[in-house]
Scaffold this active site. Structure first.
Site, PDB file in Angstrom:
ATOM      1  N   LYS A  89       0.830  -1.212   0.000  1.00  0.00           N
ATOM      2  CA  LYS A  89       0.000   0.000   0.000  1.00  0.00           C
ATOM      3  C   LYS A  89       0.867   1.266   0.000  1.00  0.00           C
ATOM      4  O   LYS A  89       0.584   2.205  -0.725  1.00  0.00           O
ATOM      5  CB  LYS A  89      -0.935   0.014   1.226  1.00  0.00           C
ATOM      6  CG  LYS A  89      -1.860  -1.198   1.312  1.00  0.00           C
ATOM      7  CD  LYS A  89      -2.885  -1.053   2.426  1.00  0.00           C
ATOM      8  CE  LYS A  89      -2.299  -1.119   3.834  1.00  0.00           C
ATOM      9  NZ  LYS A  89      -1.686  -2.426   4.179  1.00  0.00           N
ATOM     10  N   ARG A 105      11.342  -6.083   5.150  1.00  0.00           N
ATOM     11  CA  ARG A 105      11.180  -4.653   5.449  1.00  0.00           C
ATOM     12  C   ARG A 105      11.696  -4.340   6.856  1.00  0.00           C
ATOM     13  O   ARG A 105      12.313  -3.308   7.079  1.00  0.00           O
ATOM     14  CB  ARG A 105       9.694  -4.275   5.317  1.00  0.00           C
ATOM     15  CG  ARG A 105       9.432  -2.785   5.450  1.00  0.00           C
ATOM     16  CD  ARG A 105       8.015  -2.429   5.073  1.00  0.00           C
ATOM     17  NE  ARG A 105       7.038  -2.764   6.107  1.00  0.00           N
ATOM     18  CZ  ARG A 105       5.717  -2.596   5.988  1.00  0.00           C
ATOM     19  NH1 ARG A 105       5.226  -2.115   4.863  1.00  0.00           N
ATOM     20  NH2 ARG A 105       4.900  -2.907   6.966  1.00  0.00           N
ATOM     21  N   ARG A 161      -0.803  -9.515  13.509  1.00  0.00           N
ATOM     22  CA  ARG A 161      -1.356  -8.472  12.623  1.00  0.00           C
ATOM     23  C   ARG A 161      -2.215  -9.091  11.530  1.00  0.00           C
ATOM     24  O   ARG A 161      -3.241  -8.519  11.145  1.00  0.00           O
ATOM     25  CB  ARG A 161      -0.234  -7.612  12.041  1.00  0.00           C
ATOM     26  CG  ARG A 161       0.239  -6.578  13.060  1.00  0.00           C
ATOM     27  CD  ARG A 161       1.652  -6.150  12.812  1.00  0.00           C
ATOM     28  NE  ARG A 161       1.823  -5.321  11.650  1.00  0.00           N
ATOM     29  CZ  ARG A 161       2.976  -5.238  10.957  1.00  0.00           C
ATOM     30  NH1 ARG A 161       4.011  -5.974  11.297  1.00  0.00           N
ATOM     31  NH2 ARG A 161       3.057  -4.427   9.932  1.00  0.00           N
TER      32      ARG A 161
HETATM   33  P1  AMP Z   1       0.708   0.289   9.186  1.00  0.00           P
HETATM   34  O1  AMP Z   1       1.875   1.196   8.986  1.00  0.00           O
HETATM   35  O2  AMP Z   1      -0.498   0.701   8.377  1.00  0.00           O
HETATM   36  O3  AMP Z   1       1.066  -1.160   8.999  1.00  0.00           O
HETATM   37  O4  AMP Z   1       0.262   0.437  10.705  1.00  0.00           O
HETATM   38  C1  AMP Z   1       1.128   0.094  11.754  1.00  0.00           C
HETATM   39  C2  AMP Z   1       0.339  -0.028  13.053  1.00  0.00           C
HETATM   40  O5  AMP Z   1      -0.276   1.229  13.349  1.00  0.00           O
HETATM   41  C3  AMP Z   1      -0.802  -1.033  13.031  1.00  0.00           C
HETATM   42  O6  AMP Z   1      -0.369  -2.349  13.316  1.00  0.00           O
HETATM   43  C4  AMP Z   1      -1.708  -0.477  14.138  1.00  0.00           C
HETATM   44  O7  AMP Z   1      -1.188  -0.757  15.410  1.00  0.00           O
HETATM   45  C5  AMP Z   1      -1.555   1.036  13.925  1.00  0.00           C
HETATM   46  N1  AMP Z   1      -2.573   1.552  12.977  1.00  0.00           N
HETATM   47  C6  AMP Z   1      -2.338   2.129  11.755  1.00  0.00           C
HETATM   48  N2  AMP Z   1      -3.485   2.478  11.170  1.00  0.00           N
HETATM   49  C7  AMP Z   1      -4.478   2.122  12.018  1.00  0.00           C
HETATM   50  C8  AMP Z   1      -5.894   2.200  11.956  1.00  0.00           C
HETATM   51  N3  AMP Z   1      -6.531   2.725  10.900  1.00  0.00           N
HETATM   52  N4  AMP Z   1      -6.605   1.722  13.021  1.00  0.00           N
HETATM   53  C9  AMP Z   1      -5.986   1.205  14.098  1.00  0.00           C
HETATM   54  N5  AMP Z   1      -4.653   1.073  14.212  1.00  0.00           N
HETATM   55  C10 AMP Z   1      -3.893   1.536  13.176  1.00  0.00           C
END
Ligand code: AMP
Length: 191
Positions: free
Chosen positions: A14, A128, A146
């Site tokens: 993404k 990563r 996750r």
């Molecule tokens: P990402 O960089 O999108 O993989 O997000 C890393 C972490 O941030 C996730 O594992 C969640 O702990 C938190 N996070 C990011 N976006 C959200 C969201 N929309 N809702 C809840 N937690 C989020």
């Protein structure tokens, strides 16, 4: 305005594809994960609230996430549209986003969902983790958590948009530029 949700599990690409899409369509990138990491680096209250959940691979509570997104959208008054990356991750967040877009006189146009199998995702995330140092990308157990959170709490969000005819599944495996072409062909066919 063009408002796109780029959807998919952790490691689906993404972030990489968002960077390319915002350039082509002149959009604002709104990644909730990136915003949280920035808050953590700056040592803000919001960063403190989010860190524990992120380190464990769990979702940050909806109220915290939604408040942060509302602020960002309202501050981007000159934006020609948004790519939402990593948001919404729950149906409550999707409902809040619909309301927010409506208040802005706008709407979500489509959800593009990158489809990648879990073994490939695990490989990408561990790789990563080595490069970025992201704690949540370094531990296979946390990564599996996750995936479980994604399957249980986040996949219903795709059904939410599917019910409105706004969901498009895109094969997320292969060359980065090929995946980008699949995304742009879908966008251009709809806009
Ligand atoms: P990402 O960089 O999108 O993989 O997000 C890393 C972490 O941030 C996730 O594992 C969640 O702990 C938190 N996070 C990011 N976006 C959200 C969201 N929309 N809702 C809840 N937690 C989020």
């Amino acid at each position: 305005m063009l408002n796109i949700i780029l959807f998919g599990p952790p490691g689906a690409g993404k972030g990489t594809q968002s960077e390319k899409l915002i350039k082509k369509y002149n959009l604002t990138h709104l990644s909730t994960g990136d915003l949280f990491r920035k808050h953590i680096t700056e040592g803000s209250d919001l960063g403190h609230q989010a860190q524990e959940f992120m380190d464990a691979g769990n979702l940050v509570p909806d109220s915290v996430v939604i408040g942060m997104v509302e602020e960002k959208v309202k501050n981007e008054t000159n934006s020609e549209g948004f790519i939402f990356d990593g948001f919404p991750r729950t149906v409550a967040q999707a409902e809040a986003l619909d309301r927010l877009m409506q208040e802005n006189g706008s709407a979500i146009d489509m959800m593009l969902s990158l489809v990648v199998d879990e073994e490939e995702l695990l490989k990408r995330l561990l790789n990563r983790g080595k490069i970025s140092g992201r704690v949540d990308d370094q531990n296979p157990e946390k990564i599996r958590n996750r995936f479980a959170v994604y399957n249980n709490e986040t996949t219903p969000v795709a059904e939410f948009y599917s019910a409105n005819g706004k969901l498009f599944n895109i094969e997320g495996v292969g060359d980065i530029d090929h995946i980008f072409s699949r995304l742009t062909e879908t966008i251009d066919a709809i806009v």
